[in-house]
Design an enzyme around this catalytic site. Sequence first.
Site, short mmCIF file in Angstrom:
data_model
loop_
_atom_site.label_atom_id
_atom_site.label_comp_id
_atom_site.label_asym_id
_atom_site.label_seq_id
_atom_site.Cartn_x
_atom_site.Cartn_y
_atom_site.Cartn_z
N TYR A 182 0.83 -1.20 0.00
CA TYR A 182 0.00 0.00 0.00
C TYR A 182 0.87 1.26 0.00
CZ TYR A 182 -3.72 -3.24 1.49
OH TYR A 182 -4.63 -4.27 1.59
N ASP A 189 -6.74 -2.92 10.11
CA ASP A 189 -5.57 -3.21 10.95
C ASP A 189 -6.00 -4.15 12.08
OD1 ASP A 189 -3.17 -3.26 12.22
OD2 ASP A 189 -3.13 -1.14 12.78
N PHE A 190 -6.29 -5.41 11.70
CA PHE A 190 -6.91 -6.34 12.64
C PHE A 190 -5.99 -6.78 13.77
CE2 PHE A 190 -6.34 -8.23 8.37
CZ PHE A 190 -5.12 -8.86 8.57
N LYS A 210 -8.24 -14.81 2.40
CA LYS A 210 -6.86 -14.61 1.95
C LYS A 210 -6.09 -13.71 2.92
CE LYS A 210 -5.86 -16.30 -1.45
NZ LYS A 210 -5.43 -17.70 -1.68
N HIS A 255 -2.77 -16.51 4.89
CA HIS A 255 -1.62 -16.88 4.07
C HIS A 255 -0.57 -15.77 3.97
CE1 HIS A 255 -2.83 -15.22 -0.19
NE2 HIS A 255 -3.11 -14.35 0.76
N GLN A 300 6.58 -11.74 -1.49
CA GLN A 300 5.78 -10.55 -1.21
C GLN A 300 5.34 -10.36 0.24
OE1 GLN A 300 2.69 -10.48 -4.62
NE2 GLN A 300 3.32 -8.38 -4.22
#
Length: 310
Positions: free
Chosen positions: A159, A201-202, A217, A220, A271
Amino acid sequence: MRESVPQSRKKMGSTEDLGYPQDILQYSSGFLVSKVMFTACELGVFDLLLESGEPLSTDVIAARLGTSTTGMERLLDACVGLKLLAVELTQEGALYRNTDISNIYLTKSSPKSQYHIMMYYSNTVYLCWHYLADAVREGRNQYERAFHISSEDPFGAMYRSEEEMLKFMAGQNSVWSVCGRDVLVAFDLSPFKQVCDLGGDFFNDSLPEAELYILSKILHDWDDDKCRQLLAKVYKACKPGGGVLLVESLLNEDKSGPLETQLYSMNMLVQTEGKERTAAEYSKLLKTAGFGEIQVKRTGKLYDAVLGRK
């Protein structure tokens, strides 16, 4: 753990005559195939042919898209070879049109368009994969080398600008448009009245109380410790009798595939901090957090589903 399995996914390649390494040659040119498709999307070839409503010549396509005729002719012919375009030879020359699959998945205006994920792969993922050997040596993502951005915060890198964030989210929505329904109907979710699709922002934000948490997703992207931390937080917030639905691409327990998921796991290396996992590995994470009655559904597509109950 109860698991239902569909028909086997088609395997890439087959047993070949060792005198001619067809699979090896195809694998070595795999990135060429990707870049042809990405480039045709980026230049607007499929959009132009859809909008025109009729087959067009190389000269017309090149002129309207502002490219060289020589380069465009080769790109169009490569797309014909990939069955993304069809060609008709006339007295006036070759005329090109989209195939059905391109109209459905490679044009921006289609509800099932994969255009945005193609552009994310072409402009972000592809650059990270240039440093795959470094990622394997070091065991970490390659944002520093690819974009000169700290790799300590993978999502900060993903981001890194509002434009990049929007590209990433649009790409995820593209895939969800063709895979989402299968995971949502994998189990009977009608008993759950309050649903939380986890995002934001869990790790730092408090979670709202809900009966079902959907983690699509998410796991992972993180190592086992971070996954355990997040699932424990979800379990604590979850109402009694509620559950958690994991949407992930599942690896086979015997390490035989699926190839797509094995490649995704490599992408997690270049990534993120995470990896793809087997159903047993996700079940263990869920059980450690306190969830039980775990069910697994392989959809036969990119996304599979794992449901745990509190």
